[in-house]
Design a protein around this motif. Structure first.
Motif, mmCIF file in Angstrom:
data_model
loop_
_atom_site.group_PDB
_atom_site.id
_atom_site.type_symbol
_atom_site.label_atom_id
_atom_site.label_comp_id
_atom_site.label_asym_id
_atom_site.label_seq_id
_atom_site.Cartn_x
_atom_site.Cartn_y
_atom_site.Cartn_z
ATOM 1 N N GLY A 559 -68.149 -109.694 65.577
ATOM 2 C CA GLY A 559 -68.957 -108.937 64.532
ATOM 3 C C GLY A 559 -67.924 -107.710 64.765
ATOM 4 O O GLY A 559 -67.893 -107.043 63.160
ATOM 5 N N HIS A 560 -67.343 -107.123 65.461
ATOM 6 C CA HIS A 560 -66.500 -105.983 65.256
ATOM 7 C C HIS A 560 -65.321 -106.335 64.305
ATOM 8 O O HIS A 560 -65.054 -105.532 63.745
ATOM 9 C CB HIS A 560 -66.040 -105.473 66.755
ATOM 10 N N TRP A 561 -64.738 -107.607 64.775
ATOM 11 C CA TRP A 561 -63.541 -107.747 63.733
ATOM 12 C C TRP A 561 -63.792 -107.832 62.304
ATOM 13 O O TRP A 561 -63.235 -107.445 61.301
ATOM 14 C CB TRP A 561 -62.756 -109.109 64.133
ATOM 15 N N ARG A 562 -65.091 -108.538 62.225
ATOM 16 C CA ARG A 562 -65.594 -108.589 60.848
ATOM 17 C C ARG A 562 -66.021 -107.387 60.115
ATOM 18 O O ARG A 562 -65.546 -107.239 58.987
ATOM 19 C CB ARG A 562 -66.960 -109.450 60.776
ATOM 20 N N ASP A 563 -66.432 -106.397 60.860
ATOM 21 C CA ASP A 563 -66.961 -105.210 60.091
ATOM 22 C C ASP A 563 -65.595 -104.232 60.197
ATOM 23 O O ASP A 563 -65.826 -102.878 59.466
ATOM 24 C CB ASP A 563 -68.094 -104.580 61.145
ATOM 25 N N SER A 564 -64.676 -104.316 60.722
ATOM 26 C CA SER A 564 -63.502 -103.752 60.921
ATOM 27 C C SER A 564 -62.669 -103.968 59.541
ATOM 28 O O SER A 564 -61.833 -103.450 59.072
ATOM 29 C CB SER A 564 -62.310 -103.893 62.031
ATOM 30 N N GLY A 565 -63.114 -105.050 58.854
ATOM 31 C CA GLY A 565 -62.403 -105.491 57.762
ATOM 32 C C GLY A 565 -61.287 -106.495 58.036
ATOM 33 O O GLY A 565 -60.558 -107.001 57.029
ATOM 34 N N ASP A 566 -61.026 -106.906 59.194
ATOM 35 C CA ASP A 566 -59.812 -107.857 59.420
ATOM 36 C C ASP A 566 -60.579 -109.094 59.732
ATOM 37 O O ASP A 566 -60.772 -109.515 60.612
ATOM 38 C CB ASP A 566 -59.194 -107.436 61.112
ATOM 39 N N LEU A 567 -60.722 -109.837 58.264
ATOM 40 C CA LEU A 567 -61.085 -111.021 58.301
ATOM 41 C C LEU A 567 -60.506 -112.145 58.772
ATOM 42 O O LEU A 567 -60.919 -112.992 59.351
ATOM 43 C CB LEU A 567 -61.336 -111.258 56.605
ATOM 44 N N GLY A 568 -59.057 -111.814 58.981
ATOM 45 C CA GLY A 568 -58.257 -113.004 59.730
ATOM 46 C C GLY A 568 -58.554 -113.277 61.015
ATOM 47 O O GLY A 568 -58.717 -114.390 61.359
#
Length: 985
Positions: A559-568
Motif C-alpha cells: 500500500g505504501h509503494w502504491r500510494d507513493s506512486g512507485d508502481l514498479g
C-alpha cells in the motif's frame, strides 16, 4: 473490588493522578464515610473500551440495545441444552455509534452474568483496512489469545520440568544475559503453545501435522517439525479454527464474541464465523460493519441470504440484523443533559436545535461538539432554572463549527506545528501503527534513536491519546531492533534507558475513529503524502522481499509503494503476495488482490490526467514511459490473474487477461528492451492451454499451431532448455490433435533428447505451474498404441512409472493426473487392471486426500471417484473376486443417481485427447455392473436401469469423440468396447 463487585471505582483524586494513562466513566456521586459532601465516583475504562469508542454518556438506541441484551439473556439463562449460536450484524455508516452500541450491550450482558453467577467468555477483535486478503486475518489473534489464556490458566502448564538452563558455552556472545534469558523464555513459551496445539489436534481428531502448519503460518511460531513438504488445506484449517474456538471456550456458560469492522474481514475468517454459527452452542457473535456491499466477495453472500430468509420465518432465528440511523432531537437532548449534569427539560430548545443542526444527528459528531461546548464553557444556568448560552456569547462564538472536519481541525490547532506534522505521519502510516514504525520513519539513521527524540514523540502521542485522537495499545513481543543513544558510540548508551525505549517500541497505537485519520490526511498536499509513503516504504521495506512469509506487513508495504506512486515496486511485491495466496490455494483472493494491483496502473493515468488512446484499459502514454522491468512485472501480473481464472474454470475472464497481456507486450516501444523473454513463453503457454481445452474457438487448430511454432522459434533463439521443452510439448500435442501421430512422436523424440526431469521438472513447474513436458510422455503412450507400436508404448509406461514419477512433485495433483491418465487406461485395456488401480490409488487418489483433505478441490477431482470405481470393477471382473452383493448395490445406487453423468465441455474436452471421456467411463461402469449381475444375483428392474443409463452415457460419449482425429484412441475404445457390447445386450 470484591467477589460480587469485580469492577474498580476511584475518587476524583485518583482519577487526576491516573488520567494520563486511563480514561474514566463518571458515576453519580455517593455519600462516603469521612466526607461531608457527596464524593464523585469514576470507573477506569479498559483499553478495549477506549479502543472501541465506548462512551460514558450512552444515550438512544433503546430498541436496539434491548434487542441485543434480550438475545444475550436467552443465550445465558435458557435452560435448553440445544440452544444454538446466534449472529448479530450491526450495520451503519462511520460515526453512527456501531461500536458504542455493541460495547454497551456487551457490558450489560457481562453484568448480567455476574448477577446470575454465570461465567461469560468475552472476546473482542477489530478487523483492519487492507487485510481483506490476509488469510484468517482476525482469527490469527483470536486463536493466539485463547491459547495463551488457556495455558496461563491451566495448572498443568505451570510445571517447568522441560525448562533447560542457559548454556552460555556455545551461545551468541553478542547477546546480553537478559537478552539470552528472554530468548530462552520465548522458546519455552513457543513450545507450550505447540504442546497445546498438538493436544487440540488430538482431542478434535485432526492430524497432528496440522499443528505445525498452524503454528508457523497463523501464529508466526518456528515449527518443531519440517513443514516444507506439507500443504496448507484451507477448508481443514477453517474447521480446525472454528472447532478449536468452540473447544477452548466450551467450559463457559456463554461465549460472547465481538468483531468490529468486518467489512474488512477476509473470506476465511468469514467461513470460520459461518462454521461457528452452524456448530456453536450458547454462543453470541456480534459483527459490526459499515454497510456491506453485495459485491463484497469476502463474505459468502448465499450464507447471508439464507440467514436473512431464516430471520423472516423464525421468531428466534440464528440471525439478527440491526441498521442504525442518525440520532433524533430527543437523543441529542439526552446526550447534552447527561454531559452538563442537568435534566433534559432544563435545556432550551435553541441550544438543542442548534446542536442537532450542527451535528446532523451523527452521534460521534454530537459527542465532539458537546465536549467542545463543555471545554469552552459556552453554557450556563439561567435565573429561570434553564440552561442556555452563556451571556455575552456572540453568534460567531456560537457558530461552533460548520462541519465535523472543521471541529476536528480546531482540536488539532491545540498541537504545535511539529506535533501536527507527527500526527500526519501517523495518518500516512495507517489506521493502526507501532511506535517502532513511527520511530523508524522519524529517525535519520536506521538503528540510532536518541532518547530525547523518543521522549518528544511519546509526548505528542500521549497528548493525542488524551485528546481522544489516538488510542494506545501495548503489545508484548520480541525485542525491537531499535536502540537509543546519546552519542555516536553504541557502547556508551545506558542499558536501562535502552530497555525502557525497547518497551516503548513495543507499543502500538490506533486512531480512535477513522474520521480523525481522514481529517489529518485531508490537511496534506498529495505530493507530501506521496513523499511520506515513499519514505515509509523505503525505511520499513528494507531489502527487497524475496518471498512473502508474513502477509500483513507485505500488504501494508504494498500500500505504501502504491500510494507513493512507485508502481514498479508495488507491482513486484504484488506478484509475490499473489504467489503467497496461491500457496494457500486462495485463488479467488489472489485474483482479487492482483486485479486491484492492475487497477492502480489504470487509475494512475486518470489521476495524472493522461488523455489519448488506452491499451488494455491503461493510458498508452503511461505504457510508453515505463521501464522494461516494470513492463515485465505488469505482464506477469496479468498472467497470474489469467492462470488463476483458468484454474477456477472461468475461461472467459482468463482469456481476457491473456489478451490484455498480449496487448501490453505488443504496444510499447520499450518491449524490445525486455531482457527476460520468458514472460512471452508463459503467455504463449497459457493461451495455448485455453485453446487446447476448447475455451477459445479454434477451427482446424490453426491458432494452436501458430502459437506452438512461434513458441518453438522464440525458445530456440532464447536457448533455455526449460522453454524449448515446453514449446516442443505444445507442438507435439497440437500435431496429435490433428491426427498426425507420427509427426507428434518425432517432436516427442526431440523433446526426450533435451528433457531431464531431475534438473528441469522443478523449474518447469515454477514457470508454467505444471511440468507439461512430463505430461507429454503420458500422451505419447496413446500415440504409440494408435499406431500399433505396443512394445514402445509399454517401454514408455515403464519409464514413466520407474524413472519419471519419482522426480515429480507429489503435491501437484493436476500434473500427476495429466501424466498418468493415459497410462491407466492402456494398462486396463491390456489386462492389467490391478496395476492400474494400484497406480491410481498411490499417486492420485490417496495422495490428494493426504495433502489436501476432503473439502479441497482440484481441476479433475470430479473424475476421481468414477476412476476408483472403474478400476475396482475391472479388477473384480479380471480376477473373478467380487462376492459382496451389498457393495455392488451401493455402487449401483451411486452410478444411477442423477448427479452422476453430467459434465461440461471444459471437463470432457481435454480428457478425450487423454484417452477416455467421462461419459464413456460412466457407461463402462454400468456395463461392468450388468456383467457382475449376470455372474451373481439377477434383478431385472435394476438391470434395465443400468442398461438405460449406460446407453445414454455411451451416446453422449460418441458425440464427444467422433469426427475429431485427435481423439482416435478414445473413439476406437468407445466404439469397440462399449457401444458394441451394449448392442449385444
Amino acid at each position: 473490588s470484591s467477589a460480587n463487585n469485580k469492577g474498580i471505582l476511584v475518587d476524583d483524586a485518583v482519577r487526576l493522578m491516573a488520567s494520563k494513562r486511563f480514561d474514566f466513566f463518571s458515576h453519580r456521586p455517593v455519600k462516603a464515610k469521612g466526607y461531608i459532601d457527596l464524593v464523585p465516583i469514576f470507573e477506569p475504562m479498559s483499553a478495549i473500551e477506549r479502543q472501541w469508542n465506548k462512551v460514558g454518556n450512552f444515550v438512544g438506541r433503546e430498541r436496539e440495545l434491548k434487542n441485543l441484551v434480550n438475545i444475550g439473556r436467552r443465550q445465558l439463562v435458557d435452560k435448553s441444552d440445544a440452544i444454538k449460536a446466534r449472529l448479530v450484524l450491526i450495520q451503519a455508516h462511520s460515526g453512527l455509534g456501531k461500536s458504542s452500541l455493541a460495547m454497551q450491550a456487551m457490558d450489560m450482558i457481562r453484568r448480567m452474568g455476574v448477577k446470575y453467577d454465570k461465567e461469560i467468555k468475552i472476546t473482542k477483535n477489530v478487523c483492519k483496512d487492507g487485510e481483506q486478503q490476509v488469510p484468517f486475518c482476525v482469527f490469527r489473534q483470536i486463536l493466539h489469545d485463547l491459547l495463551i489464556e488457556e495455558i496461563e490458566n491451566d495448572s498443568k502448564y505451570d510445571d517447568t520440568e522441560d525448562w533447560e538452563p542457559i548454556d552460555d558455552s556455545g551461545s551468541d556472545s553478542s547477546l546480553s544475559m537478559d537478552e539470552a534469558l528472554e530468548k530462552e523464555t520465548e522458546n519455552f513459551n513457543e513450545k507450550r503453545l505447540f504442546d497445546r496445539l498438538y493436544a487440540l489436534c488430538k482431542e478434535l481428531n485432526y492430524n497432528e501435522e496440522l499443528a505445525d502448519l498452524i503454528g508457523e503460518n497463523m501464529l508466526g511460531l518456528t515449527p518443531l517439525n519440517d513443514t516444507s513438504k506439507k500443504q496448507l488445506p484451507p477448508n481443514e484449517l477453517i474447521d480446525f479454527v472454528a472447532d478449536a474456538f468452540l473447544k477452548i471456550t466450551s467450559e463457559s456458560n456463554m461465549v460472547l464474541s465481538a468483531l468490529d469492522d468486518v467489512q474488512w474481514m477476509d473470506s476465511l475468517s468469514w467461513k470460520v464465523v459461518q462454521r461457528m454459527v452452524e456448530r456453536g452452542k450458547r454462543l453470541l457473535i456480534i459483527c459490526i460493519s459499515r454497510p456491506i456491499d453485495t459485491s463484497n466477495v469476502s463474505i459468502d453472500q448465499q450464507f447471508l441470504k439464507e440467514l436473512r430468509e431464516e430471520s423472516q420465518l423464525e421468531k428466534n432465528s440464528r440471525f439478527t440484523e440491526i441498521k442504525l440511523e442518525a440520532f433524533t432531537k430527543s437523543d441529542v437532548r439526552k446526550l447534552l443533559s447527561m454531559a452538563f449534569g442537568c435534566e433534559g427539560t432544563c435545556l432550551t430548545d435553541e441550544v438543542c436545535d442548534y446542536l442537532y443542526e450542527q451535528s446532523g444527528g451523527m452521534p460521534y459528531f454530537c459527542h465532539e461538539i458537546v465536549g467542545n461546548m463543555i471545554r469552552k464553557d459556552l453554557l450556563e444556568w439561567q435565573k429561570d432554572g434553564s440552561v442556555d448560552w452563556r451571556s455575552g456569547i456572540t453568534d460567531c462564538q456560537k457558530a461552533l463549527h460548520s462541519n465535523m472536519n472543521d471541529l476536528l481541525l480546531s482540536r488539532l490547532d491545540d498541537f504545535k506545528s511539529d506535533g501536527r506534522t507527527l500526527l500526519q505521519v501517523c495518518a500516512v502510516l495507517g489506521f493502526e501503527f507501532s511506535l517502532k514504525e513511527l520511530l523508524t520513519v522519524q529517525s535519520r539513521s536506521r538503528r540510532r534513536i536518541r532518547p530525547k527524540q523518543i521522549e518528544k514523540v511519546e509526548g505528542v502521542l500521549v497528548k493525542a491519546d488524551k485528546e481522544g485522537i489516538l488510542v494506545e495499545i501495548f503489545q508484548g513481543g520480541a525485542n525491537t531492533e531499535l536502540s537509543a543513544t546519546d552519542g555516536e558510540d553504541d557502547d556508551d548508551h545506558d542499558n536501562n534507558q535502552a530497555n525502557e525505549n525497547n518497551d516503548f517500541a513495543q507499543k502500538s497505537y490506533m486512531f480512535r475513529h477513522a474520521i480523525w485519520r481522514k481529517c489529518l490526511l485531508g490537511t496534506m498536499l498529495e505530493e507530501r503524502k506521496r513523499e511520506l509513503h515513499k519514505t515509509i516504504a523505503t525505511k520499513l521495506g528494507g531489502d527487497d522481499i524475496t518471498e512473502v512469509v508474513e502477509p500483513r506487513s507485505a500488504m501494508k508495504l504494498f500500500g505504501h509503494w502504491r500510494d507513493s506512486g512507485d508502481l514498479g515496486k508495488a507491482t513486484e511485491l504484488a506478484i509475490k503476495i499473489g504467489k503467497y495466496l496461491d500457496g494457500w490455494l486462495l485463488l479467488k483472493q489472489s485474483i482479487q488482490f492482483c486485479t486491484e494491483a492492475i487497477q492502480m496502473w489504470k487509475d494512475f493515468g486518470c489521476v495524472n490526467g493522461e488523455d489519448g488512446e488506452s491499451v488494455a484499459g491503461m493510458s498508452s502514454k503511461i505504457l510508453d514511459s515505463i521501464t522494461p522491468d516494470q513492463l515485465n512485472s505488469l505482464a506477469r501480473l496479468h498472467i497470474s490473474v489469467a492462470k488463476n481464472y483458468s484454474n477456477i474454470r472461468d475461461a472467459v475472464n482468463s482469456n481476457i487477461f491473456y489478451e490484455n497481456c498480449d496487448l501490453i507486450l505488443s504496444t510499447p516501444a520499450v518491449v524490445a528492451k525486455v531482457e527476460d523473454r520468458s514472460v512471452f513463453f508463459v503467455l504463449y503457454s497459457g493461451r495455448f492451454s485455453l485453446l487446447y481445452i476448447g475455451a477459445i474457438p479454434d477451427d482446424g487448430l490453426i491458432l494452436q499451431m501458430e502459437i506452438a511454432n512461434k513458441f518453438v522459434e522464440q525458445a530456440q533463439i532464447h536457448g533455455d532448455p526449460v522453454h524449448i521443452c515446453r514449446a516442443l510439448s505444445m507442438k507435439s500435442l497440437t500435431l496429435s490433435r490433428q491426427g498426425k501421430f507420427e509427426e507428434a512422436i518425432a517432436a516427442q523424440k526431440q523433446l526426450e533428447e533435451i528433457y531431464h526431469a531431475e534438473t528441469l521438472c522443478a523449474v518447469l513447474c515454477q514457470e508454467y505451474s505444471c511440468d507439461h513436458t512430463a505430461q507429454n510422455y503420458g500422451y505419447s503412450v496413446l500415440w504409440y498404441q494408435v499406431l500399433g507400436r505396443s512394445e514402445e508404448a509399454m517401454l514408455q509406461i515403464d519409464f514413466i512409472l520407474e524413472e519419471l514419477m519419482p522426480q515429480m512433485p507429489e503435491k501437484n495433483m493436476h500434473n500427476t493426473i495429466m501424466i498418468l491418465y493415459p497410462v491407466l487406461f492402456v494398462l486396463k485395456e491390456i489386462g492389467m487392471a490391478r496395476k492400474a488401480e494400484d497406480v491410481f490409488l498411490k499417486h492420485i487418489y490417496d495422495c490428494f486426500y493426504k495433502f489436501y483433505g476432503k473439502d479441497s478441490t482440484t481441476y479433475f477431482l470430479f473424475i476421481y471417484e468414477p476412476l476408483r470405481v472403474l478400476f475396482r470393477l475391472a479388477r473384480y471382473i479380471e480376477e473373478g473376486t467380487c462376492e459382496d452383493d451389498e457393495e455392488l448395490r451401493k455402487l449401483e445406487d451411486w452410478v444411477l443417481s442423477s448427479d452422476i453423468g453430467t459434465y461440461n465441455p471444459l471437463q470432457w474436452g481435454p480428457m478425450c485427447a487423454m484417452g477416455r471421456d467421462p461419459y464413456c467411463i460412466i457407461s463402462e461402469i454400468c456395463l461392468m455392473l450388468i456383467t457382475l449381475r449376470c455372474n451373481g444375483r439377477n434383478d431385472v428392474e435394476r438391470r434395465q436401469l443400468l442398461l438405460e443409463k449406460g446407453l445414454e452415457q455411451a451416446q453422449k460419449s460418441t458425440e464427444c469423440t467422433q469426427g475429431n482425429p485427435g481423439f482416435e484412441y478414445a473413439c476406437k475404445h468407445q466404439n469397440e468396447r462399449v457401444v458394441a457390447k451394449f448392442s449385444n445386450l
